[in-house]
Scaffold this motif. Structure first.
Motif, mmCIF file in Angstrom:
data_model
loop_
_atom_site.group_PDB
_atom_site.id
_atom_site.type_symbol
_atom_site.label_atom_id
_atom_site.label_comp_id
_atom_site.label_asym_id
_atom_site.label_seq_id
_atom_site.Cartn_x
_atom_site.Cartn_y
_atom_site.Cartn_z
ATOM 1 N N ASP A 306 0.850 -1.408 0.033
ATOM 2 C CA ASP A 306 0.034 0.042 -0.041
ATOM 3 C C ASP A 306 0.824 1.252 0.054
ATOM 4 O O ASP A 306 1.591 1.261 0.954
ATOM 5 N N PHE A 307 0.686 2.216 -0.925
ATOM 6 C CA PHE A 307 1.636 3.286 -1.141
ATOM 7 C C PHE A 307 1.360 4.407 -0.255
ATOM 8 O O PHE A 307 0.290 4.844 -0.424
ATOM 9 N N GLY A 308 2.299 4.960 0.011
ATOM 10 C CA GLY A 308 2.373 6.406 0.778
ATOM 11 C C GLY A 308 3.718 7.189 0.524
ATOM 12 O O GLY A 308 4.514 6.521 0.395
ATOM 13 N N ARG A 309 3.559 8.688 0.503
ATOM 14 C CA ARG A 309 4.834 9.164 0.468
ATOM 15 C C ARG A 309 4.980 10.340 1.485
ATOM 16 O O ARG A 309 5.518 9.965 2.401
ATOM 17 N N THR A 310 4.522 11.267 1.578
ATOM 18 C CA THR A 310 4.882 12.395 2.666
ATOM 19 C C THR A 310 3.827 12.495 3.782
ATOM 20 O O THR A 310 4.042 12.692 4.865
ATOM 21 N N GLY A 311 2.396 11.725 3.494
ATOM 22 C CA GLY A 311 1.524 11.721 4.473
ATOM 23 C C GLY A 311 1.306 10.255 5.044
ATOM 24 O O GLY A 311 1.966 9.884 6.109
ATOM 25 N N ASP A 312 0.751 9.453 4.332
ATOM 26 C CA ASP A 312 0.448 8.227 4.612
ATOM 27 C C ASP A 312 1.696 7.340 4.687
ATOM 28 O O ASP A 312 2.776 7.575 3.810
ATOM 29 N N LEU A 313 1.653 6.081 5.204
ATOM 30 C CA LEU A 313 2.947 5.014 5.226
ATOM 31 C C LEU A 313 2.824 4.494 3.796
ATOM 32 O O LEU A 313 1.745 4.120 3.245
ATOM 33 N N SER A 314 3.980 3.961 3.387
ATOM 34 C CA SER A 314 4.062 2.642 2.345
ATOM 35 C C SER A 314 4.204 1.397 3.160
ATOM 36 O O SER A 314 5.284 1.565 4.028
ATOM 37 N N VAL A 315 3.579 0.468 3.123
ATOM 38 C CA VAL A 315 3.603 -0.760 3.871
ATOM 39 C C VAL A 315 3.926 -2.204 2.766
ATOM 40 O O VAL A 315 2.860 -2.110 1.999
ATOM 41 N N PHE A 316 4.940 -2.742 3.154
ATOM 42 C CA PHE A 316 5.288 -4.031 2.302
ATOM 43 C C PHE A 316 4.923 -5.168 2.944
ATOM 44 O O PHE A 316 5.289 -5.242 4.268
ATOM 45 N N THR A 317 4.141 -6.082 2.568
ATOM 46 C CA THR A 317 3.489 -7.161 3.463
ATOM 47 C C THR A 317 4.022 -8.442 2.405
ATOM 48 O O THR A 317 3.419 -8.680 1.552
ATOM 49 N N PRO A 318 4.978 -9.193 3.169
ATOM 50 C CA PRO A 318 5.593 -10.635 2.256
ATOM 51 C C PRO A 318 4.434 -11.559 3.011
ATOM 52 O O PRO A 318 4.004 -11.258 4.086
ATOM 53 N N LEU A 319 4.237 -12.572 2.224
ATOM 54 C CA LEU A 319 2.959 -13.479 2.690
ATOM 55 C C LEU A 319 3.399 -14.570 2.225
ATOM 56 O O LEU A 319 3.962 -15.187 1.081
ATOM 57 N N ILE A 320 3.632 -15.780 3.502
ATOM 58 C CA ILE A 320 4.055 -17.298 3.187
ATOM 59 C C ILE A 320 2.668 -18.055 2.946
ATOM 60 O O ILE A 320 1.914 -17.809 3.923
ATOM 61 N N GLU A 321 2.706 -18.815 2.096
ATOM 62 C CA GLU A 321 1.895 -20.145 1.953
ATOM 63 C C GLU A 321 2.450 -21.114 2.425
ATOM 64 O O GLU A 321 3.197 -21.802 1.807
ATOM 65 N N ASN A 322 2.022 -21.670 3.623
ATOM 66 C CA ASN A 322 2.455 -23.080 4.138
ATOM 67 C C ASN A 322 1.955 -24.400 3.328
ATOM 68 O O ASN A 322 0.912 -24.209 2.501
ATOM 69 N N ASP A 323 2.543 -25.279 3.920
ATOM 70 C CA ASP A 323 1.962 -26.472 3.129
ATOM 71 C C ASP A 323 0.609 -26.949 3.098
ATOM 72 O O ASP A 323 0.000 -27.526 2.371
ATOM 73 N N LEU A 325 -1.651 -24.729 3.596
ATOM 74 C CA LEU A 325 -2.111 -23.575 2.662
ATOM 75 C C LEU A 325 -2.709 -22.414 3.891
ATOM 76 O O LEU A 325 -3.213 -21.606 3.577
ATOM 77 N N SER A 326 -2.280 -22.566 5.221
ATOM 78 C CA SER A 326 -2.290 -21.398 6.043
ATOM 79 C C SER A 326 -1.187 -20.348 5.680
ATOM 80 O O SER A 326 -0.337 -20.709 5.092
ATOM 81 N N LEU A 327 -1.487 -19.174 6.188
ATOM 82 C CA LEU A 327 -0.711 -18.101 5.722
ATOM 83 C C LEU A 327 -0.114 -17.307 6.892
ATOM 84 O O LEU A 327 -0.788 -17.208 7.785
ATOM 85 N N VAL A 328 1.103 -16.876 6.388
ATOM 86 C CA VAL A 328 1.656 -15.849 7.704
ATOM 87 C C VAL A 328 2.234 -14.807 7.067
ATOM 88 O O VAL A 328 2.896 -14.800 5.852
ATOM 89 N N THR A 329 2.290 -13.676 7.770
ATOM 90 C CA THR A 329 2.904 -12.568 7.193
ATOM 91 C C THR A 329 4.125 -12.488 8.138
ATOM 92 O O THR A 329 4.057 -12.160 9.283
ATOM 93 N N PRO A 330 5.435 -12.831 7.738
ATOM 94 C CA PRO A 330 6.794 -13.126 8.552
ATOM 95 C C PRO A 330 7.148 -11.873 9.304
ATOM 96 O O PRO A 330 7.786 -11.945 10.220
#
Length: 487
Positions: A306-323, A325-330
């Motif tokens: 999700d992008f932001g520059r001078t006001g809001d944040l930019s947030v990067f979310t890596p996402l793991i798909e386990n064997d 099929l459960s999901l984890v943002t490490p």
């Protein structure tokens, strides 16, 4: 079929075992469905013919549906009888049903919405104005039994509040919990498809755009405060928190960190490119490298941004798909007041090192389009979704996120900021989305940034399918710095 509008034809052409239609009032949904019922009832058993059982909460509606079916039979020159009114004696009160019988032996029958009416029946079931029936769950349960023998079930309705069973089914379909098909037609969509032109044709009036616009405004005004629900498929009583604190916290882990980057100096944007690049590279090596090295090489990895520059944040979310099929943002990466080139550098550092990278989705609105385009050029169009966040996107893609929380199949970092971002998503006109304006948090301005980033990561995982594994090929030591010189 020539008289049917495109959305009516799409409904009839959908042969799914179970289908739902959320709609505006008076757009000809039931009338079009009656045309299909007439055609199916006229076929022999060998040709796929069968009876149709129409149920609703209103006696007049059942009578009208059967009458429409008989009218369609005449238009199609099908051999069918007249509408019959049959009174069945009951221990408590007499029950009136309406039916039209076809030469094939099949019937189209209008019944009350009592689930017991479907016992021992075979064929098709139509549940109309389903949001208003007394017990949709039990009625649908009884109807589904008919699909075991080749029948199908259609559920049609305008909305009747956010908490109605009908709306809960709609949300579950959008979340992927139910494999039913979903149709949606609001008032403007129906007008665009030719509804007012069809009305003019029936009345013998000449169509004019000015007349249509005036009729639209008059119709909306007539419904007043109820126009959103009655005409535009927005369930009422909206505005509350979309996810509860308990639900969010049940999917949080304090072991998953949130890493934040901020400029080391106020004038960082004016630093020479090579010095700024080295500064950010050192930060990546210190903060991101240890986390990336711990990722499993055997799992698929995705990301959202999700992008932001001078006001809001930019947030990067890596996402793991386990064997399983459960999901984890490490971990999450939050960037505050990060120059465009810095955002590109940090994104590339992270994504280049995601094992078995399988796709990413980025906020491509406004200035975010620059970073989204950078990612597309670096990783390829097959791996990157440039998302123009809109009401339609939120309506379709947020329910799957809620389903992950409800199923406890998503694990995210446990911080107060992430919690508040997710709790900041509100139901607005029936759609779960961030508010129009940002809020002031303990660490600065926020706009549900991590919530949107997580939703985008899930969107990437659910929609991007690439058979070929992406691999990063390095240009060799020092090449990146040489390329940045004179940039």
């Amino acid at each position: 079929m020539a008289r049917l509008l495109p959305y009516q034809k799409e409904w009839i052409e959908d042969k799914s075992p179970v289908k739902f239609w959320e709609k505006s009032r008076r757009i000809g949904a039931s009338w079009a469905d009656a045309a299909d019922s007439a055609l199916v009832a006229a076929l022999s058993k060998e040709e796929g013919g069968m009876s149709t059982y129409y149920l609703s909460y209103n006696k007049d509606m059942t009578k009208q549906y059967v009458a429409d079916t008989a009218d369609w039979a005449k238009k199609y020159n099908l051999v069918a009888g007249e509408v019959e009114e049959i009174v069945l004696a009951d221990a408590e009160r007499d029950v009136t049903i309406y039916q039209v019988r076809f030469a094939s032996g099949f019937v189209v029958q209008g019944l009350s919405s009592n689930p017991s009416n479907l016992r021992s029946k075979q064929g098709r079931v139509r549940i109309d104005e389903a949001a208003f029936v007394e017990d949709l769950g039990e009625l649908l349960k009884a109807a589904l039994a008919l699909t075991m023998w080749g029948g199908d079930v259609a559920v049609i309705s305008t909305h009747n509040g956010e908490e109605s069973e009908f709306n809960q089914y709609i949300q579950d379909i959008r979340a992927g919990k139910l494999d039913y098909t979903l149709h949606r037609t609001d008032f403007d969509e129906a007008l665009h498809a030719g509804l007012f032109k069809a009305i003019c044709g029936v009345k013998g009036d000449a169509w004019e755009q000015a007349a249509e616009s005036a009729w639209r405004e008059k119709t909306i005004a007539r419904y007043g405060d109820g126009a959103s629900e009655e005409l535009f498929c927005v369930p009422s009583k909206s505005g509350g928190a979309w996810l509860t604190r308990n639900l969010i916290e049940s999917c949080m882990s304090p072991e998953l960190p949130v890493i934040t980057w901020e400029p080391p100096a106020v004038d960082f944007v004016d630093w020479p490119l090579d010095i700024a690049h080295s500064e950010v590279e050192d930060w990546c090596e210190a903060e991101l490298a240890p986390l990336l090295m711990r990722l499993s090489q055997g799992c698929r990895h995705y990301f959202g941004e999700d992008f932001g520059r001078t006001g809001d944040l930019s947030v990067f979310t890596p996402l793991i798909e386990n064997d399983d099929l459960s999901l984890v943002t490490p971990f999450l990466v939050e960037l505050r007041n990060a120059p465009f080139r810095t955002q590109e550098q940090i994104l590339a550092y992270m994504v280049d090192r995601l094992p078995n990278f399988s796709g990413g989705a980025l906020d491509a609105r406004g200035n975010g389009q620059s970073l989204a385009e950078f990612a597309r050029q670096r990783y390829g169009a097959d791996f990157i979704a440039e998302v123009m966040l809109s009401q339609t996107w939120y309506r379709e893609q947020m329910p799957p996120l809620k389903a992950q929380f409800e199923d406890r199949t998503l694990l995210i970092p446990k911080t107060s900021a992430v919690l508040e971002d997710l709790r900041g998503i509100k139901m607005q006109k029936g759609i779960p989305k961030p508010p129009e304006s940002s809020t002031k948090g303990k660490d600065g301005q926020r706009h549900c940034d991590s919530a949107v980033s997580i939703a985008l990561a899930l969107f990437a995982r659910n929609t991007i399918e690439v058979d070929v594994e992406w691999r990063f090929a390095t240009a060799g030591g020092g090449a990146a710095r040489r390329m940045m010189t004179s940039f």
